[in-house]
Design an enzyme around this catalytic site. Sequence first.
Site, PDB file in Angstrom:
ATOM      1  N   LEU A 184       8.360  -6.220   0.859  1.00  0.00           N
ATOM      2  CA  LEU A 184       7.750  -5.534  -0.282  1.00  0.00           C
ATOM      3  C   LEU A 184       7.410  -6.584  -1.328  1.00  0.00           C
ATOM      4  CD1 LEU A 184      10.107  -2.437  -0.737  1.00  0.00           C
ATOM      5  CD2 LEU A 184       7.674  -2.315  -0.221  1.00  0.00           C
ATOM      6  N   ASP A 185       6.296  -6.392  -2.032  1.00  0.00           N
ATOM      7  CA  ASP A 185       5.955  -7.287  -3.139  1.00  0.00           C
ATOM      8  C   ASP A 185       7.056  -7.223  -4.195  1.00  0.00           C
ATOM      9  OD1 ASP A 185       3.500  -7.864  -1.946  1.00  0.00           O
ATOM     10  OD2 ASP A 185       2.517  -6.173  -2.932  1.00  0.00           O
TER      11      ASP A 185
END
Length: 330
Positions: free
Chosen positions: A74-75
């Site tokens: 995930l960013d």
Amino acid sequence: MPKVSLSSLPVSGLFGIAKPSGPTCMSMINDVKKLVSGSKLFVHSDKLEQPVVQNVRKGKRGREVVKIGQGGTLDPLADGVLVVGVGKGTKKLSQFLDCTKEYRTTCLLGCETDSYDSEGARVRIAPWHHVTKENVEAALSQFVGEIEQTPPIFSALKMDGRPLYEYARKGIPLPRPLEPRKVTVHSLELVEWKGSNHQFRWPSKTFTENEKKALEQALQGIQSNVGIKDGVEEKNGIPAAFVLQMKVSGGTYVRSLVHDLSHALGSAGHVVTLTRSRQGDFVLELTAESDKPCIPWEVFEKALADAGEPDAEGWTEWEREVMKGLDVIE
């Protein structure tokens, strides 16, 4: 799902963490590894007494106490489900790259960024006053089903061994066009029209003219006559925002979907919040019997600071929480 017993120790398995917005997935995995490497749940007791090899240099021999990995990053901006595999569980992580995922995201109109989210720099502004709730709802249908989606140029995807973001930042033309990928959007709906009733603002960081030219040069590898041009800036009022909820196939970029939708609306936009609420059977909120819960990140943060006293069976709080949601892999 096999249960943990003293006779079966140590075990391999999968569990979910509820990632907060801010830290990188890699830093979180490294922190969890510190706990896992010292736990009888995952490591043979005789190995617990041996020194752990950290940061083994390439070309040097070393021993890892236990393998650990994650099933789809995930960013840093994003929060939500992060699937972790330990031991033999790492061999099962690839199935989470292609599984169905669910997201909730907020789009802020009027501004496009290099990364397609609020962590990036402003590269283009565009009118937004004309966009209404009805406009958004009408435009969603073209992004449902099997669609073609081009990954963001500011991503870690590699072309000829070099991450795409390096081409963009250094002004190196892409060796060949970015090929659109077929992805499936199973469902997409507008769940909240915030309008201007929110606290989000465009990023303060902007591109210099040289940086814009470098990006344009890199984008020439995608299509000719590319230009990053601002529209007419609407300085009056707070730009509109809205919230989308979606169920998508593996490989779908939510940032790209928001970027493309904003263009379809005759504007520009970027992601300001992103939550992965489901990845396979791991979820933030239980809704089905097969759902598996995620462990709050605070449980691990607390253990890293002080694991606390073990209970009568020798388990600390974080180990008990992991066992509740652990999918044991034989």
